[in-house]
Design an enzyme around this catalytic site. Structure first.
Site, short mmCIF file in Angstrom:
data_model
loop_
_atom_site.label_atom_id
_atom_site.label_comp_id
_atom_site.label_asym_id
_atom_site.label_seq_id
_atom_site.Cartn_x
_atom_site.Cartn_y
_atom_site.Cartn_z
N GLY A 10 0.96 -1.16 0.13
CA GLY A 10 -0.09 0.13 -0.04
C GLY A 10 0.86 1.16 -0.13
N LEU B 221 0.57 3.79 -2.02
CA LEU B 221 0.71 3.42 -3.49
C LEU B 221 1.44 4.89 -3.96
CD1 LEU B 221 -2.04 1.39 -4.92
CD2 LEU B 221 0.01 0.70 -3.91
N HIS B 222 2.49 4.94 -4.88
CA HIS B 222 3.32 5.86 -5.26
C HIS B 222 3.44 5.71 -6.75
CE1 HIS B 222 6.78 3.43 -5.24
NE2 HIS B 222 6.46 3.25 -3.74
N HIS C 18 4.67 2.31 -7.89
CA HIS C 18 3.69 1.09 -8.02
C HIS C 18 2.90 1.34 -9.41
CE1 HIS C 18 3.97 1.39 -3.49
NE2 HIS C 18 4.45 0.11 -3.66
N GLN D 33 8.33 -8.48 7.83
CA GLN D 33 9.41 -8.13 7.08
C GLN D 33 10.06 -6.86 7.77
OE1 GLN D 33 7.43 -7.65 3.26
NE2 GLN D 33 8.68 -6.11 2.76
N GLY E 265 10.25 -4.43 -8.68
CA GLY E 265 11.05 -2.85 -9.06
C GLY E 265 12.56 -3.13 -8.70
N ASP F 248 14.32 -2.17 -5.26
CA ASP F 248 14.63 -3.14 -4.25
C ASP F 248 15.31 -4.42 -4.84
OD1 ASP F 248 13.06 -2.09 -2.17
OD2 ASP F 248 11.24 -2.00 -3.37
N SER G 282 9.37 6.09 -3.00
CA SER G 282 9.27 5.15 -1.82
C SER G 282 7.87 5.59 -0.99
CB SER G 282 10.46 5.00 -1.08
OG SER G 282 10.37 4.49 0.23
O1 PAF Z 1 8.22 -4.32 -1.81
C1 PAF Z 1 7.24 -4.41 -1.15
O2 PAF Z 1 6.30 -3.63 -1.05
C2 PAF Z 1 7.21 -5.62 -0.37
O3 PAF Z 1 8.35 -6.05 0.09
C3 PAF Z 1 6.50 -6.72 -0.84
C4 PAF Z 1 7.09 -7.48 -2.24
C5 PAF Z 1 4.94 -6.32 -1.17
C6 PAF Z 1 6.41 -7.99 0.31
O4 PAF Z 1 5.71 -7.66 1.30
#
Ligand code: PAF
Length: 266
Positions: free
Chosen positions: A27, A29-30, A33, A57, A143, A146, A181
């Site tokens: 979410g 979103l930018h 995305h 994570q 992307g 990352d 980001s």
């Molecule tokens: O890049 C991200 O936003 C996250 O690491 C992902 C791939 C959605 C996994 O939670």
């Protein structure tokens, strides 16, 4: 646009979809995305976006609770983009089943972000493995910002013989050069200016074959950065440190502006 919270209902809806493109997100979103989603629409068939802020994570509870969330805004963006399916799983349920595949964690996971964020990549692969099992997409769009995540997901997919194709997508940048980001939303004006300076500086360094990491760190600190987790040049072939900046290597950085941690690569 069909929104699903329940994995069984989602699976029923996509059962006969032969050509499904998947964009996983947390979410917030930018434009990064949005570019992934637009690219996913260029493929034949339907597209699906997941929104889930994955607690596994985050190695820092505060970072997890401060992570920008705005579901209504995200959904209106996705609706405008005419996304076919949105999956917003429930935190408890998404972790309640045992996936068929266990995660494959390549050694690269121990380097760069992996050495500063304990359990981060295990957490990423844990959720992505679940999504891949539930959705079974033909392709997943990720992307290059990352870079490590992209590489590790690719390795997991290859080792576990999952049929999904990884589509590598370029980093999308703000007008000031910073990589898009969700965390940029948390920065103030001064911090954004520093982020932009770092971008222009590293873009320039990228053109020079020889460099001194210590000198680079000193310059970046002088911009007003208090903490740099890492600033390294890695070979894209061996994923080991290299002394040369060329087309086979990349500069990787993770740094803090206030308590906001940002990453980028050049
Ligand atoms: O890049 C991200 O936003 C996250 O690491 C992902 C791939 C959605 C996994 O939670």
């Amino acid at each position: 646009m069909k929104i699903f919270k329940n994995k069984h209902k989602l699976q029923k809806a996509i059962l006969n979809q032969k050509n499904l493109s998947f964009v996983p997100t947390m979410g917030g979103l930018h434009n990064g995305h949005i570019s992934l989603i637009k690219k996913s629409k260029k493929f034949k068939g339907k597209n699906i976006v997941s929104i889930f802020v994955n607690p596994k994570q985050f190695n820092n509870k505060k970072d997890y609770s401060n992570y920008p969330r705005n579901l209504n805004k995200d959904l209106s963006i996705l609706k405008k983009l005419k996304v076919d399916y949105v999956f917003i799983p429930n935190k408890r349920k998404i972790f309640s089943f045992k996936p068929k595949n266990n995660i494959y964690l390549d050694n690269f996971s121990k380097k760069l972000c992996g050495s500063f964020r304990k359990g981060h990549f295990e957490g990423v692969l844990n959720i992505v493995n679940r999504f891949l099992e539930i959705i079974n997409p033909d392709r997943i769009l990720l992307g290059v910002k990352d870079y490590q995540q992209l590489h590790l997901i690719k390795q997991h997919i290859a080792k576990r013989k999952i049929k999904t194709i990884v589509v590598k997508c370029n980093t999308i940048r703000e007008k000031n050069g910073m990589a898009c980001s969700t965390r940029n939303k948390l920065l103030n004006k001064k911090q954004t200016e520093i982020g932009s300076k770092i971008y222009h500086y590293l873009k320039k360094i990228r053109k020079k074959p020889v460099y001194s990491i210590n000198k680079m760190k000193e310059i970046i600190k002088n911009f007003g950065v208090k903490k740099i987790d890492y600033l390294e040049v890695f070979s894209l072939k061996t994923h080991k440190k290299t002394s040369l900046i060329n087309k086979n290597s990349k500069i990787f950085i993770a740094y803090y502006l206030g308590n906001i941690r940002l990453i980028d690569n050049f």
